[in-house]
Design an enzyme around this catalytic site. Structure first.
Site, PDB file in Angstrom:
ATOM      1  N   ARG A  60     -96.571 -65.992 -74.352  1.00 33.67           N
ATOM      2  CA  ARG A  60     -96.979 -66.206 -72.957  1.00 33.67           C
ATOM      3  C   ARG A  60     -96.020 -67.162 -72.254  1.00 33.67           C
ATOM      4  NH1 ARG A  60    -100.775 -69.112 -72.835  1.00 33.67           N
ATOM      5  NH2 ARG A  60    -101.321 -69.260 -75.036  1.00 33.67           N
ATOM      6  N   LYS A 200    -105.026 -62.202 -71.262  1.00 39.70           N
ATOM      7  CA  LYS A 200    -105.353 -63.582 -70.900  1.00 39.70           C
ATOM      8  C   LYS A 200    -105.531 -63.732 -69.385  1.00 39.70           C
ATOM      9  CE  LYS A 200    -105.384 -65.908 -74.880  1.00 39.70           C
ATOM     10  NZ  LYS A 200    -106.533 -65.878 -75.804  1.00 39.70           N
ATOM     11  N   HIS A 219    -113.208 -69.778 -74.931  1.00 41.20           N
ATOM     12  CA  HIS A 219    -112.070 -69.300 -75.714  1.00 41.20           C
ATOM     13  C   HIS A 219    -112.489 -69.408 -77.179  1.00 41.20           C
ATOM     14  CE1 HIS A 219    -107.573 -69.526 -76.894  1.00 41.20           C
ATOM     15  NE2 HIS A 219    -107.926 -68.286 -76.690  1.00 41.20           N
ATOM     16  N   SER A 239    -104.914 -71.037 -79.551  1.00 46.59           N
ATOM     17  CA  SER A 239    -104.146 -70.062 -80.314  1.00 46.59           C
ATOM     18  C   SER A 239    -103.700 -70.623 -81.675  1.00 46.59           C
ATOM     19  CB  SER A 239    -102.912 -69.675 -79.501  1.00 46.59           C
ATOM     20  OG  SER A 239    -102.191 -68.704 -80.186  1.00 46.59           O
ATOM     21  N   LYS A 243    -109.289 -68.322 -85.037  1.00 46.24           N
ATOM     22  CA  LYS A 243    -110.414 -67.566 -84.449  1.00 46.24           C
ATOM     23  C   LYS A 243    -110.454 -66.140 -84.998  1.00 46.24           C
ATOM     24  CE  LYS A 243    -109.071 -67.950 -80.145  1.00 46.24           C
ATOM     25  NZ  LYS A 243    -107.852 -68.719 -80.387  1.00 46.24           N
ATOM     26  N   THR A 244    -109.314 -65.456 -84.907  1.00 47.35           N
ATOM     27  CA  THR A 244    -109.276 -64.049 -85.312  1.00 47.35           C
ATOM     28  C   THR A 244    -109.472 -63.922 -86.826  1.00 47.35           C
ATOM     29  OG1 THR A 244    -107.822 -63.549 -83.464  1.00 47.35           O
ATOM     30  CG2 THR A 244    -107.872 -61.949 -85.245  1.00 47.35           C
ATOM     31  N   ASP A 258    -111.800 -63.432 -79.573  1.00 48.19           N
ATOM     32  CA  ASP A 258    -111.049 -64.328 -78.687  1.00 48.19           C
ATOM     33  C   ASP A 258    -111.753 -64.838 -77.428  1.00 48.19           C
ATOM     34  OD1 ASP A 258    -108.466 -65.624 -78.381  1.00 48.19           O
ATOM     35  OD2 ASP A 258    -108.101 -64.291 -76.704  1.00 48.19           O
ATOM     36  N   ARG A 324     -97.673 -59.465 -83.662  1.00 54.66           N
ATOM     37  CA  ARG A 324     -99.095 -59.173 -83.425  1.00 54.66           C
ATOM     38  C   ARG A 324     -99.443 -57.718 -83.669  1.00 54.66           C
ATOM     39  NH1 ARG A 324    -102.623 -63.357 -80.914  1.00 54.66           N
ATOM     40  NH2 ARG A 324    -101.188 -64.990 -80.287  1.00 54.66           N
TER      41      ARG A 324
HETATM   42  N1  ADP Z   1    -107.217 -72.423 -93.328  1.00 52.08           N
HETATM   43  C1  ADP Z   1    -106.869 -71.505 -92.445  1.00 52.08           C
HETATM   44  N2  ADP Z   1    -107.783 -71.012 -91.583  1.00 52.08           N
HETATM   45  C2  ADP Z   1    -107.424 -70.089 -90.679  1.00 52.08           C
HETATM   46  N3  ADP Z   1    -106.188 -69.566 -90.552  1.00 52.08           N
HETATM   47  C3  ADP Z   1    -105.233 -70.013 -91.392  1.00 52.08           C
HETATM   48  C4  ADP Z   1    -105.536 -70.992 -92.356  1.00 52.08           C
HETATM   49  N4  ADP Z   1    -104.406 -71.234 -93.045  1.00 52.08           N
HETATM   50  C5  ADP Z   1    -103.460 -70.440 -92.543  1.00 52.08           C
HETATM   51  N5  ADP Z   1    -103.939 -69.688 -91.544  1.00 52.08           N
HETATM   52  C6  ADP Z   1    -103.133 -68.728 -90.726  1.00 52.08           C
HETATM   53  O1  ADP Z   1    -103.117 -69.234 -89.399  1.00 52.08           O
HETATM   54  C7  ADP Z   1    -103.152 -68.185 -88.470  1.00 52.08           C
HETATM   55  C8  ADP Z   1    -104.393 -68.289 -87.607  1.00 52.08           C
HETATM   56  O2  ADP Z   1    -104.208 -67.409 -86.541  1.00 52.08           O
HETATM   57  P1  ADP Z   1    -105.335 -66.609 -85.797  1.00 52.08           P
HETATM   58  O3  ADP Z   1    -106.481 -66.297 -86.692  1.00 52.08           O
HETATM   59  O4  ADP Z   1    -104.666 -65.460 -85.111  1.00 52.08           O
HETATM   60  O5  ADP Z   1    -105.772 -67.695 -84.718  1.00 52.08           O
HETATM   61  P2  ADP Z   1    -106.331 -67.500 -83.269  1.00 52.08           P
HETATM   62  O6  ADP Z   1    -107.053 -66.207 -83.239  1.00 52.08           O
HETATM   63  O7  ADP Z   1    -107.207 -68.678 -83.056  1.00 52.08           O
HETATM   64  O8  ADP Z   1    -105.129 -67.514 -82.372  1.00 52.08           O
HETATM   65  C9  ADP Z   1    -103.138 -66.892 -89.238  1.00 52.08           C
HETATM   66  O9  ADP Z   1    -101.807 -66.453 -89.335  1.00 52.08           O
HETATM   67  C10 ADP Z   1    -103.697 -67.314 -90.612  1.00 52.08           C
HETATM   68  O10 ADP Z   1    -103.240 -66.509 -91.651  1.00 52.08           O
HETATM   69  C1  PEP Z   2    -103.130 -63.821 -77.339  1.00 55.99           C
HETATM   70  C2  PEP Z   2    -103.281 -65.088 -77.377  1.00 55.99           C
HETATM   71  O1  PEP Z   2    -104.390 -65.625 -77.988  1.00 55.99           O
HETATM   72  P1  PEP Z   2    -104.711 -66.141 -79.455  1.00 55.99           P
HETATM   73  O2  PEP Z   2    -103.423 -66.640 -80.025  1.00 55.99           O
HETATM   74  O3  PEP Z   2    -105.715 -67.190 -79.205  1.00 55.99           O
HETATM   75  O4  PEP Z   2    -105.243 -64.998 -80.265  1.00 55.99           O
HETATM   76  C3  PEP Z   2    -102.345 -65.946 -76.661  1.00 55.99           C
HETATM   77  O5  PEP Z   2    -102.615 -67.156 -76.591  1.00 55.99           O
HETATM   78  O6  PEP Z   2    -101.344 -65.420 -76.112  1.00 55.99           O
HETATM   79 MN    MN Z   3    -106.680 -64.620 -81.951  1.00 53.12          MN
END
Ligand code: ADP
Ligand code: PEP
Ligand code: MN
Length: 532
Positions: A60, A200, A219, A239, A243-244, A258, A324
């Site tokens: 972003r 977003k 969020h 981010s 979360k995911t 998200d 992604r």
């Molecule tokens: N303890 C942990 N808990 C959650 N994610 C972790 C952890 N350790 C490493 N990771 C990594 O961190 C990243 C978390 O990203 P994601 O789940 O996409 O976050 P968000 O959705 O909040 O942006 C992933 O690549 C995941 O594999």
């Molecule tokens: C897609 C996004 O969200 P997130 O990393 O929280 O999944 C972002 O921040 O661009």
């Molecule tokens: Mn996410």
């Protein structure tokens, strides 16, 4: 020429957008994939996934996002956090973009944002790239075909990566611009192919609209217990905090990864799909998300692959660390078909602490939860925003400052009321570093985080012994079955406990300094929960 299905009274021409090449209205996934491949936007991968790269912009561009300063929003936007654009500049940008669009083909997707029909926003997304149409179709909620005949877009997003803005003429900062006009109900996006801007932008809209209706916009990801939608949980986090990853839990039903609302009825997803990071994604640790990368139409963005075997390389971050995949929720086997759950019983705040100071889990009082929600301490993940190259500690209020058009206390008050009404239990979870700061320690093992969350959500964690953390005042479990007890006490994971104490004191000081800005807006109990 036009193709596809659209409400005849709501064509682009009826909106004053004319002279385009072919307009493809509401194409379904195979048609969009076909167009995207034909136009050379990417190629088919294993299982029919769509592989593409986004060029120069792989994250972003928050510094290029603007809100148009019109009288109706003058007093409700948090201008210190949202760069203003004058209406005349927006009008020039809009006119020049429409001019640029003439003769070019466009893809129109009419979609719902919001699983709860009462709070749904009907959005039209007009994209130059066929795969952006596919992306946003995965990400939002798809009306039935018949519903398209009476679909009336409330907001229209126009995304035109080939248009370069002119800062002198268009009131922006660079050639890239994301401009939200709440009065004209139009969002313009130019000179970036990063698909995340689309979703977003919709999120930012809902974050403005819903609080005025008493609905908390968050969020966060969300899930609920199998067989019991009333046992819901939300996971706030900027981010990269998890979360995911953590909401896709084989022992729970996924509501969304998200963006969610919390109304008097409970939680609802704004979206209909997920946008997961694929860096180091493993089939063993995250089988469901991994599986989507070889399903038909999944958008695989900025991943390196073998041109012959089409095998994806999950470790090659040469295009970006922010690689992604985007897929509809139904690609996850235990996803909720309704996108709705009851009142959250647990509110989890995920933080990725690059200092390695915070414990892997702590229980918060409602006042402490408010303190941490307003603080929003975490680290920025490399790649998600342009220019961030390593985990960078930050205070991102509401765990999503870049997406919050209103002042933080608006969201804070709503959350405070919801927690008070429902009696939800609040937790702070550090998915960041342990055994030292970034550079010397290591990332919290996902397995440990999952075990702690499972114990929190099934109620078993409430039964263990807790200690009070001397630096932060929250309660930390002493022992949890299945989790290495050393991990629970971050000080014990550091080789040098004195170095831990020094880092913890530094962080306490940072919290105190940051929180000063919220003091005029908070109640006495939250003041009492303040650190430092
Ligand atoms: N303890 C942990 N808990 C959650 N994610 C972790 C952890 N350790 C490493 N990771 C990594 O961190 C990243 C978390 O990203 P994601 O789940 O996409 O976050 P968000 O959705 O909040 O942006 C992933 O690549 C995941 O594999
Ligand atoms: C897609 C996004 O969200 P997130 O990393 O929280 O999944 C972002 O921040 O661009
Ligand atoms: Mn996410």
């Amino acid at each position: 020429m036009t193709h596809g299905r659209v409400n005849p009274s709501q064509t682009l021409e009826a909106q004053g957008i004319s002279g385009l090449g072919t307009v493809y209205y509401n194409d379904i996934e195979p048609a969009l994939v076909e167009q995207a491949v034909k136009r050379g936007e990417g190629r088919l991968g294993k299982g029919g996934a769509f592989l593409c790269s986004t060029g120069q912009f792989t994250g972003r561009s928050p510094k290029d996002k603007f809100v148009v300063r019109t009288p109706s929003v003058e007093n409700s936007i948090w201008w210190e956090n949202n760069a203003p654009m004058v209406p005349e500049a927006f009008d020039r940008l809009y006119a020049d973009m429409l001019d640029h669009m003439k003769g070019r083909d466009y893809f129109v997707q009419d979609l719902y944002a919001g699983a709860d029909p009462e709070h749904r926003l009907d959005v039209r997304v007009v994209t130059e790239l066929a795969w952006h149409g596919l992306f946003i179709r995965h990400m939002l909620r798809r009306p039935d075909r018949a519903e398209l005949d009476s679909f009336v877009p409330e907001f229209t997003i126009i995304n035109c990566p080939s248009f370069k803005a002119d800062p002198a003429k268009h009131g922006c900062r660079t050639e890239t611009v994301i401009a939200l006009n709440f009065e004209k109900k139009v969002i313009l996006i130019a000179n970036t192919e990063y698909a995340g801007e689309n979703k977003k932008s919709v999120f930012t809209l809902l974050n403005y609209i819903l609080p005025a209706k008493g609905v908390m916009a968050m969020h966060c990801s969300a899930n609920h217990a199998i067989g019991n939608p009333e046992d819901a949980a939300v996971f706030f986090g900027l981010s990269g905090t998890g979360k995911t990853t953590l909401s896709a839990d084989p022992s729970r039903i996924l509501i969304g990864d998200d963006e969610h609302g919390w109304s008097e009825k409970g939680t609802f997803n704004f979206e209909g799909g997920c946008y997961a990071k694929t860096i180091s994604l493993s089939a063993e640790a995250e089988p469901e998300i991994y599986g989507t990368t070889s399903k038909f139409g999944t958008v695989v963005e900025n991943m390196v692959y073998d041109p012959e075997t089409l095998e994806l390389d999950f470790e090659d971050a040469s295009l970006t660390q922010n690689m992604r995949c985007a897929y509809p929720l139904e690609y996850i086997s235990n996803a909720s078909p309704t996108g709705m759950g009851g009142q959250p019983k647990n509110v989890i705040m995920l933080t990725c602490d690059a200092y390695g100071v915070l414990p892997p889990i702590a229980r918060l009082t409602p006042a402490q939860a408010m303190y941490h929600f307003l603080s929003g301490f975490t680290s920025k993940t490399p790649g998600t925003e342009r220019g961030v190259l390593e985990p960078t500690p930050t205070f991102s209020t509401c765990f999503g400052a870049p997406f919050m058009p209103r002042r933080p206390e608006v969201y804070g008050k709503l959350l405070q009321e919801k927690i008070a009404e429902t009696g939800a239990t609040c937790w702070l979870v550090n998915t960041g570093w342990t055994g030292g700061a970034f550079g010397s320690g290591k990332r919290m093992p996902i397995r440990a985080t999952r075990a702690l969350l499972t114990a929190a959500l099934d109620g078993s964690l409430a039964k263990v012994e807790f200690r009070k953390d001397p630096n932060f005042g929250f309660e930390v479990p002493v022992e949890v079955p299945g989790v290495d007890a050393t991990l629970l006490n971050p000080r014990a994971t550091w080789a040098d406990p004195a170095a831990y104490d020094a880092q913890a004191q530094k962080l306490v000081g940072m919290f105190a300094e940051n929180f000063g800005q919220y003091v005029p807006y908070i109640d006495a109990d939250v003041k009492a929960a303040a650190i430092g």
